[in-house]
Design an enzyme around this catalytic site. Sequence first.
Site, mmCIF file in Angstrom:
data_model
loop_
_atom_site.group_PDB
_atom_site.id
_atom_site.type_symbol
_atom_site.label_atom_id
_atom_site.label_comp_id
_atom_site.label_asym_id
_atom_site.label_seq_id
_atom_site.Cartn_x
_atom_site.Cartn_y
_atom_site.Cartn_z
ATOM 1 N N LYS A 94 1.101 -1.232 -0.064
ATOM 2 C CA LYS A 94 -0.148 0.097 0.129
ATOM 3 C C LYS A 94 0.776 1.101 0.191
ATOM 4 O O LYS A 94 1.955 1.539 0.837
ATOM 5 C CB LYS A 94 -0.929 -0.067 1.302
ATOM 6 C CG LYS A 94 -1.803 1.031 1.548
ATOM 7 C CD LYS A 94 -2.955 1.128 0.513
ATOM 8 C CE LYS A 94 -3.822 2.320 0.351
ATOM 9 N NZ LYS A 94 -3.370 2.958 -0.945
ATOM 10 N N GLN A 115 7.351 3.652 3.716
ATOM 11 C CA GLN A 115 5.988 3.380 3.790
ATOM 12 C C GLN A 115 5.396 2.184 4.573
ATOM 13 O O GLN A 115 4.503 2.199 5.251
ATOM 14 C CB GLN A 115 5.348 3.350 2.408
ATOM 15 C CG GLN A 115 3.916 3.222 2.096
ATOM 16 C CD GLN A 115 3.379 4.832 2.207
ATOM 17 O OE1 GLN A 115 3.880 5.731 1.475
ATOM 18 N NE2 GLN A 115 2.211 5.104 2.873
ATOM 19 N N LYS A 118 5.595 3.301 7.999
ATOM 20 C CA LYS A 118 4.562 4.207 8.520
ATOM 21 C C LYS A 118 3.279 3.415 8.445
ATOM 22 O O LYS A 118 2.360 3.577 9.645
ATOM 23 C CB LYS A 118 4.362 5.266 7.115
ATOM 24 C CG LYS A 118 3.219 6.184 7.365
ATOM 25 C CD LYS A 118 2.955 7.066 6.198
ATOM 26 C CE LYS A 118 4.064 7.406 5.476
ATOM 27 N NZ LYS A 118 3.898 8.563 4.509
ATOM 28 N N LYS A 130 5.436 1.667 -3.157
ATOM 29 C CA LYS A 130 5.366 3.026 -3.766
ATOM 30 C C LYS A 130 5.689 2.937 -5.200
ATOM 31 O O LYS A 130 6.320 1.886 -5.772
ATOM 32 C CB LYS A 130 6.442 4.068 -3.014
ATOM 33 C CG LYS A 130 6.055 5.415 -3.201
ATOM 34 C CD LYS A 130 5.212 5.851 -1.964
ATOM 35 C CE LYS A 130 4.972 7.459 -2.176
ATOM 36 N NZ LYS A 130 4.339 8.028 -0.897
ATOM 37 N N GLY A 169 -2.492 8.195 -4.048
ATOM 38 C CA GLY A 169 -1.981 9.436 -4.660
ATOM 39 C C GLY A 169 -0.818 9.839 -4.145
ATOM 40 O O GLY A 169 -0.403 9.407 -3.252
ATOM 41 N N ASP A 170 -0.147 10.570 -4.413
ATOM 42 C CA ASP A 170 1.217 11.556 -4.025
ATOM 43 C C ASP A 170 1.366 12.735 -4.667
ATOM 44 O O ASP A 170 0.602 13.089 -5.143
ATOM 45 C CB ASP A 170 2.388 10.439 -3.979
ATOM 46 C CG ASP A 170 3.492 10.860 -2.909
ATOM 47 O OD1 ASP A 170 3.100 10.693 -1.846
ATOM 48 O OD2 ASP A 170 4.351 11.474 -3.241
ATOM 49 N N THR A 213 -4.349 13.741 5.244
ATOM 50 C CA THR A 213 -2.789 13.734 5.608
ATOM 51 C C THR A 213 -2.599 15.209 6.328
ATOM 52 O O THR A 213 -2.089 15.107 7.382
ATOM 53 C CB THR A 213 -1.895 13.755 4.411
ATOM 54 O OG1 THR A 213 -2.489 12.685 3.547
ATOM 55 C CG2 THR A 213 -0.490 13.541 4.998
ATOM 56 N N ASN A 244 -1.921 19.461 -1.560
ATOM 57 C CA ASN A 244 -3.242 18.888 -0.696
ATOM 58 C C ASN A 244 -2.707 18.820 0.735
ATOM 59 O O ASN A 244 -3.493 19.218 1.598
ATOM 60 C CB ASN A 244 -3.386 17.667 -1.396
ATOM 61 C CG ASN A 244 -4.535 16.793 -0.604
ATOM 62 O OD1 ASN A 244 -5.593 17.505 -0.326
ATOM 63 N ND2 ASN A 244 -4.150 15.727 0.069
ATOM 64 N N SER A 382 -6.791 5.854 3.813
ATOM 65 C CA SER A 382 -6.768 5.033 2.662
ATOM 66 C C SER A 382 -6.961 3.609 3.256
ATOM 67 O O SER A 382 -8.006 2.846 2.693
ATOM 68 C CB SER A 382 -5.361 4.799 1.935
ATOM 69 O OG SER A 382 -5.454 5.920 1.210
HETATM 70 N N1 GLU Z 1 1.232 9.052 -0.448
HETATM 71 C C1 GLU Z 1 0.700 8.983 0.718
HETATM 72 C C2 GLU Z 1 1.814 8.755 1.948
HETATM 73 O O1 GLU Z 1 2.870 9.031 1.482
HETATM 74 C C3 GLU Z 1 -0.529 8.148 0.957
HETATM 75 C C4 GLU Z 1 -0.486 6.737 0.512
HETATM 76 C C5 GLU Z 1 -1.713 6.058 0.496
HETATM 77 O O2 GLU Z 1 -2.780 6.374 0.690
HETATM 78 O O3 GLU Z 1 -1.737 4.846 -0.082
HETATM 79 O O4 GLU Z 1 1.498 8.126 2.790
#
Ligand code: GLU
Length: 450
Positions: A94, A115, A118, A130, A169-170, A213, A244, A382
């Site tokens: 994810k 990630q 996190k 990612k 997204g990112d 976020t 965002n 998410s």
């Molecule tokens: N891009 C965001 C992050 O850095 C969200 C990633 C997601 O929702 O999967 O955590």
Amino acid sequence: MSDNNATGLRDFIDWVQQRNPHEPEFNQAVRELASDIYPMYTEHQGWRAAKVLERLSEADRIITFRVCWEDDHGEVQVNRGWRVQHCGAIGPYKGGVRFHRTVTVSVLKFLAFEQTFKNALTGLPIGGGKGGSDFDPSGRSEREIMRFCQAFMDELYRHIGENTDVPAGDINVGRREIGYLFGHYRRLVNTFSGALTGKDIEFGGSHVRMEATGYGLIYFLRCMLAQREQELDGLSIAISGAGNVALHAAQKATHLGAKVVTLSSSQGTLFSKQGIPCEAIDRAIEQSGSTTDVLKTIQSDCGGDWLKDEKPWGQRCDVALPCATQNEIDADDAQALADSHCQIVAEGANMPCTEDATRLFKENKILHAPGKASNAGGVALSGLEMAQNASFSRWDQEQLNDKLLEIMQDIHAQCIQHAGDEDSYKDYHRGANIAAFQRVANAVMAQGVG
Ligand code: GLU
């Protein structure tokens, strides 16, 4: 750290460096985590014997592909796409997708690595990944963006799925791009599923995902302040970025009584001594366009000074929220923040501080929350979007906002539990790294060698 541990850590860092030469961002992310967890790691015979740290510094899988598309003049364009599936031990891979000219395999490897940890902190069953492309969407038409997203998905679709890998997204990938990516995915596989998050509310998206976020960052900041018996009301906050994350952090902070004195783009900083008013931020969120356009609109709404080519960190503030991109705060910026008596830095972006800047914050006893803790609200929401998709249901705004708040409070509590208390200084980096690593390492070990 004992001499033995220091040598072991140095050997490990050298080993990673040798295996990943010319990948500075990835090496930085691994180094930062390993430095915090190494003493605990060496004490855990099981982890060491199973080489858990070594395994976690290698992605499960990296997919590289060509993205070929036609621009509005009929010219063929060739870009590169990647998906880094870093660790699937806790749940499906994810993590977001980034479209930016600075995207390289090193950047995506560092982001996927971050990630994984996190996502572990959110407590949800999601692994880490990612993706992205070196495609630069600035100046591209709506149709070009759509064609690029479709070309990107022409390859990516084989590697993702609601139980396999769930992109979102990112930077430069927002609701519009997710719409194009999702639409093309759905047509290719002929199945409507929650294989992407950040979708529009009309086709499986979740309330509060867009805000999550930035709002989560402010909820986390409030926990940091509460820990010191301080409040947000009346504090001056410098924010970088105008996308965002930055705008929603600014919106929540101003609604809670703080004064947001800066927003920025790569071209410069908008500075308002009396604080950018909520209405201007609310309107900017409604507007789409480049960060520079957004900042122009805010300035025409409420005044303020445009500081060309400057970063926000030279301005006096109590709190700094870097919400733009990796390594945006270097040692000079960190020194400027320390000189202006900034008390807290909480990261909205991923790894926005260089290692020298991080060291300087610690030396100056400035509280410093790493992105893997303070910006986890986005991916947490998410995860909640995935839960709603899987159960064919939709939760309301209030319920989701409460859950987001609860998750951020829980992440804060995990950080505090492991942060130590040297001279009553809370090391949030150490706290986050230890809490996250424990969860991931235990899951990796329990699933055997593979
Ligand atoms: N891009 C965001 C992050 O850095 C969200 C990633 C997601 O929702 O999967 O955590």
